[in-house]
Design a protein around this motif. Structure first.
Motif, PDB file in Angstrom:
ATOM      1  N   ALA A  37       1.192  -1.111   0.186  1.00 30.43           N
ATOM      2  CA  ALA A  37      -0.173   0.003  -0.172  1.00 30.43           C
ATOM      3  C   ALA A  37       0.719   0.953   0.237  1.00 30.43           C
ATOM      4  O   ALA A  37       1.511   1.413   0.055  1.00 30.43           O
ATOM      5  CB  ALA A  37      -0.989  -0.350   0.923  1.00 30.43           C
ATOM      6  N   ARG A  38      -0.204   2.532   0.087  1.00 28.78           N
ATOM      7  CA  ARG A  38       0.913   3.528  -0.180  1.00 28.78           C
ATOM      8  C   ARG A  38       1.754   4.564   1.202  1.00 28.78           C
ATOM      9  O   ARG A  38       2.506   5.033   1.862  1.00 28.78           O
ATOM     10  CB  ARG A  38       0.465   4.593  -0.846  1.00 28.78           C
ATOM     11  N   THR A  39       0.449   3.592   2.273  1.00 28.90           N
ATOM     12  CA  THR A  39       1.149   4.090   3.892  1.00 28.90           C
ATOM     13  C   THR A  39       1.443   3.208   4.474  1.00 28.90           C
ATOM     14  O   THR A  39       1.305   2.131   4.634  1.00 28.90           O
ATOM     15  CB  THR A  39      -0.668   4.193   4.351  1.00 28.90           C
ATOM     16  N   ALA A  40       3.107   3.670   4.836  1.00 28.95           N
ATOM     17  CA  ALA A  40       3.945   2.738   4.671  1.00 28.95           C
ATOM     18  C   ALA A  40       3.360   2.671   6.618  1.00 28.95           C
ATOM     19  O   ALA A  40       3.707   1.182   7.365  1.00 28.95           O
ATOM     20  CB  ALA A  40       5.125   4.210   5.351  1.00 28.95           C
ATOM     21  N   GLU A  41       3.117   3.680   7.425  1.00 28.22           N
ATOM     22  CA  GLU A  41       2.338   3.448   8.624  1.00 28.22           C
ATOM     23  C   GLU A  41       1.304   2.759   8.819  1.00 28.22           C
ATOM     24  O   GLU A  41       1.116   1.623   9.657  1.00 28.22           O
ATOM     25  CB  GLU A  41       2.254   5.183   9.344  1.00 28.22           C
ATOM     26  N   GLU A  42       0.249   2.174   8.672  1.00 30.30           N
ATOM     27  CA  GLU A  42      -0.584   1.663   8.528  1.00 30.30           C
ATOM     28  C   GLU A  42      -0.102  -0.285   7.916  1.00 30.30           C
ATOM     29  O   GLU A  42      -0.222  -0.715   8.275  1.00 30.30           O
ATOM     30  CB  GLU A  42      -1.573   1.419   7.683  1.00 30.30           C
ATOM     31  N   LEU A  43       0.655   0.281   7.456  1.00 31.53           N
ATOM     32  CA  LEU A  43       0.854  -1.417   6.565  1.00 31.53           C
ATOM     33  C   LEU A  43       2.040  -1.644   7.776  1.00 31.53           C
ATOM     34  O   LEU A  43       2.602  -3.147   8.222  1.00 31.53           O
ATOM     35  CB  LEU A  43       1.799  -1.465   5.467  1.00 31.53           C
ATOM     36  N   GLU A  44       2.605  -1.118   8.328  1.00 31.20           N
ATOM     37  CA  GLU A  44       4.006  -1.751  10.124  1.00 31.20           C
ATOM     38  C   GLU A  44       2.731  -2.421  10.715  1.00 31.20           C
ATOM     39  O   GLU A  44       3.350  -3.269  10.890  1.00 31.20           O
ATOM     40  CB  GLU A  44       4.785  -0.520   9.991  1.00 31.20           C
ATOM     41  N   GLU A  45       1.734  -1.543  11.094  1.00 34.64           N
ATOM     42  CA  GLU A  45       0.888  -1.763  11.903  1.00 34.64           C
ATOM     43  C   GLU A  45       0.131  -3.897  11.440  1.00 34.64           C
ATOM     44  O   GLU A  45      -0.066  -4.368  12.079  1.00 34.64           O
ATOM     45  CB  GLU A  45       0.001  -0.850  12.047  1.00 34.64           C
ATOM     46  N   LEU A  46       0.152  -3.290  10.370  1.00 29.55           N
ATOM     47  CA  LEU A  46      -0.723  -4.496   9.521  1.00 29.55           C
ATOM     48  C   LEU A  46       0.319  -5.732  10.336  1.00 29.55           C
ATOM     49  O   LEU A  46       0.053  -7.133  10.163  1.00 29.55           O
ATOM     50  CB  LEU A  46      -1.163  -4.466   8.675  1.00 29.55           C
ATOM     51  N   ASN A  47       2.121  -5.666   9.164  1.00 29.85           N
ATOM     52  CA  ASN A  47       2.542  -6.540   9.294  1.00 29.85           C
ATOM     53  C   ASN A  47       3.115  -7.010  10.356  1.00 29.85           C
ATOM     54  O   ASN A  47       3.505  -8.322  10.999  1.00 29.85           O
ATOM     55  CB  ASN A  47       4.279  -5.980   8.754  1.00 29.85           C
ATOM     56  N   ALA A  48       2.791  -6.544  11.506  1.00 28.42           N
ATOM     57  CA  ALA A  48       3.108  -6.689  12.966  1.00 28.42           C
ATOM     58  C   ALA A  48       2.309  -7.889  13.333  1.00 28.42           C
ATOM     59  O   ALA A  48       2.809  -8.609  14.556  1.00 28.42           O
ATOM     60  CB  ALA A  48       3.127  -5.815  14.412  1.00 28.42           C
ATOM     61  N   LYS A  49       0.675  -7.507  12.838  1.00 29.25           N
ATOM     62  CA  LYS A  49       0.149  -8.501  13.124  1.00 29.25           C
ATOM     63  C   LYS A  49       0.351 -10.148  11.804  1.00 29.25           C
ATOM     64  O   LYS A  49      -0.108 -11.220  12.411  1.00 29.25           O
ATOM     65  CB  LYS A  49      -1.111  -8.416  12.999  1.00 29.25           C
ATOM     66  N   THR A  50       0.597  -9.750  11.234  1.00 24.19           N
ATOM     67  CA  THR A  50       0.949 -11.134  10.026  1.00 24.19           C
ATOM     68  C   THR A  50       2.799 -11.604  10.124  1.00 24.19           C
ATOM     69  O   THR A  50       2.463 -12.979   9.819  1.00 24.19           O
ATOM     70  CB  THR A  50       0.471 -10.522   8.661  1.00 24.19           C
ATOM     71  N   GLN A  51       2.891 -11.032  10.747  1.00 26.86           N
ATOM     72  CA  GLN A  51       5.016 -10.929  10.571  1.00 26.86           C
ATOM     73  C   GLN A  51       5.307 -11.743   9.279  1.00 26.86           C
ATOM     74  O   GLN A  51       5.390 -12.984   8.974  1.00 26.86           O
ATOM     75  CB  GLN A  51       4.620 -12.213  10.871  1.00 26.86           C
ATOM     76  N   GLY A  52       4.604 -10.806   7.848  1.00 22.53           N
ATOM     77  CA  GLY A  52       5.368 -10.681   6.463  1.00 22.53           C
ATOM     78  C   GLY A  52       5.732 -10.385   6.040  1.00 22.53           C
ATOM     79  O   GLY A  52       7.577  -9.888   6.945  1.00 22.53           O
ATOM     80  N   LEU A  53       5.281  -9.145   5.467  1.00 19.38           N
ATOM     81  CA  LEU A  53       6.849  -8.525   4.399  1.00 19.38           C
ATOM     82  C   LEU A  53       5.912  -7.136   3.972  1.00 19.38           C
ATOM     83  O   LEU A  53       4.868  -7.530   3.413  1.00 19.38           O
ATOM     84  CB  LEU A  53       7.330  -9.118   3.564  1.00 19.38           C
ATOM     85  N   ALA A  54       5.973  -6.411   4.637  1.00 20.28           N
ATOM     86  CA  ALA A  54       5.571  -5.294   4.249  1.00 20.28           C
ATOM     87  C   ALA A  54       6.340  -4.011   3.171  1.00 20.28           C
ATOM     88  O   ALA A  54       7.474  -3.433   3.382  1.00 20.28           O
ATOM     89  CB  ALA A  54       5.489  -3.942   5.656  1.00 20.28           C
ATOM     90  N   ILE A  55       5.545  -3.817   2.118  1.00 24.05           N
ATOM     91  CA  ILE A  55       6.915  -2.415   0.719  1.00 24.05           C
ATOM     92  C   ILE A  55       5.609  -1.656   0.343  1.00 24.05           C
ATOM     93  O   ILE A  55       4.089  -1.613   0.059  1.00 24.05           O
ATOM     94  CB  ILE A  55       6.477  -3.629  -0.423  1.00 24.05           C
ATOM     95  N   PRO A  56       5.683  -0.444   1.451  1.00 24.07           N
ATOM     96  CA  PRO A  56       4.991   0.900   0.446  1.00 24.07           C
ATOM     97  C   PRO A  56       5.647   0.701  -0.994  1.00 24.07           C
ATOM     98  O   PRO A  56       6.415   1.178  -1.125  1.00 24.07           O
ATOM     99  CB  PRO A  56       6.034   1.522   1.719  1.00 24.07           C
TER     100      PRO A  56
END
Length: 235
Positions: A37-56
């Motif tokens: 997604a374009r929003t890094a902050e929201e992605l990082e919060e989500l990735n903390a739940k999934t333990q995957g990879l976040a790419i803004p």
């Protein structure tokens, strides 16, 4: 049924609404999810739940699209699933649209799908497997007043995915298209959770379950199109 454990999936538009619900559900099923997604902050919060990879990233940017796939392969060493969910909409009389808004809708809804598919298809063909799931809309099949830009983009996205399905099926690659009706999300500046929406809209989790359904279908089963009806929440 296909086991999603350790499958690697890219989900675009992952920070909110439908994309977030898909990301969380696939992670619950054991998949390794790359949230885009374009929003890094929201992605990082989500990735903390999934333990995957976040790419803004911006899916409508060709370099970003190539980077998403390259980073996924570098991090996980494989790629199995692409969910093209990122989308935007704006609704008005045609004469009140300006060209910039028209371009923005087509850039995200159509060009974004094209660029991500273009980036993953050679990899999927080479490995002889892979599954692309496009989240379009029921307006891919109908028209309505004030929907010239959004409707045209969704018709185009649907045609893209339908044509691609025919191109890649001989290579063992699946393409499935999901057509949600109204969904209770932040789409078009909406605010989820209103009383009326609870009666007339799908929930993001309904769409996520539809994605899970097509992904878990046995290898010999091809689900080309799946329409979701908001009034009954059935599909």
């Amino acid at each position: 049924m296909t086991d999603l454990t350790d499958k690697v999936a890219i989900v675009t538009g992952a920070s909110r609404g439908i994309g977030r619900a898909i990301t969380l559900l696939l992670a619950m099923q054991g998949a390794k999810v790359v949230a885009v997604a374009r929003t890094a902050e929201e992605l990082e919060e989500l990735n903390a739940k999934t333990q995957g990879l976040a790419i803004p990233a911006d899916v409508a940017d060709e370099d970003d699209a190539a980077h998403i796939v390259a980073e996924t392969l570098s991090h996980f060493g494989r790629l199995d699933i692409l969910v093209c969910n990122a989308g935007v909409g704006s609704f008005n009389l045609l004469e009140h649209f300006d060209a910039a808004e028209w371009d923005r809708i087509f850039d995200v809804n159509v060009k974004g799908t094209f660029l991500l598919c273009k980036a993953v298809v050679p990899h999927f063909k080479a490995q002889g497997s892979g599954h692309i799931v496009g989240i379009t809309s029921d307006v891919s099949k109908r028209t309505f007043e004030h929907g010239t830009a959004y409707g045209a983009s969704k018709f185009a996205q649907d045609a893209l995915l339908s044509s691609l399905r025919k191109e890649v099926r001989p290579h063992g690659v699946k393409v499935s298209t999901i057509y949600p009706g109204l969904v209770d999300t932040y789409f078009n500046d909406s605010r989820p959770g209103s009383l009326d929406a609870e009666k007339t809209h799908l929930k993001p989790s309904d769409v996520a379950q539809a994605v899970r359904y097509v992904l878990e279908a046995p290898a010999h089963v091809v689900v080309d199109e799946l329409m979701l009806h908001p009034m009954t929440q059935e599909w």
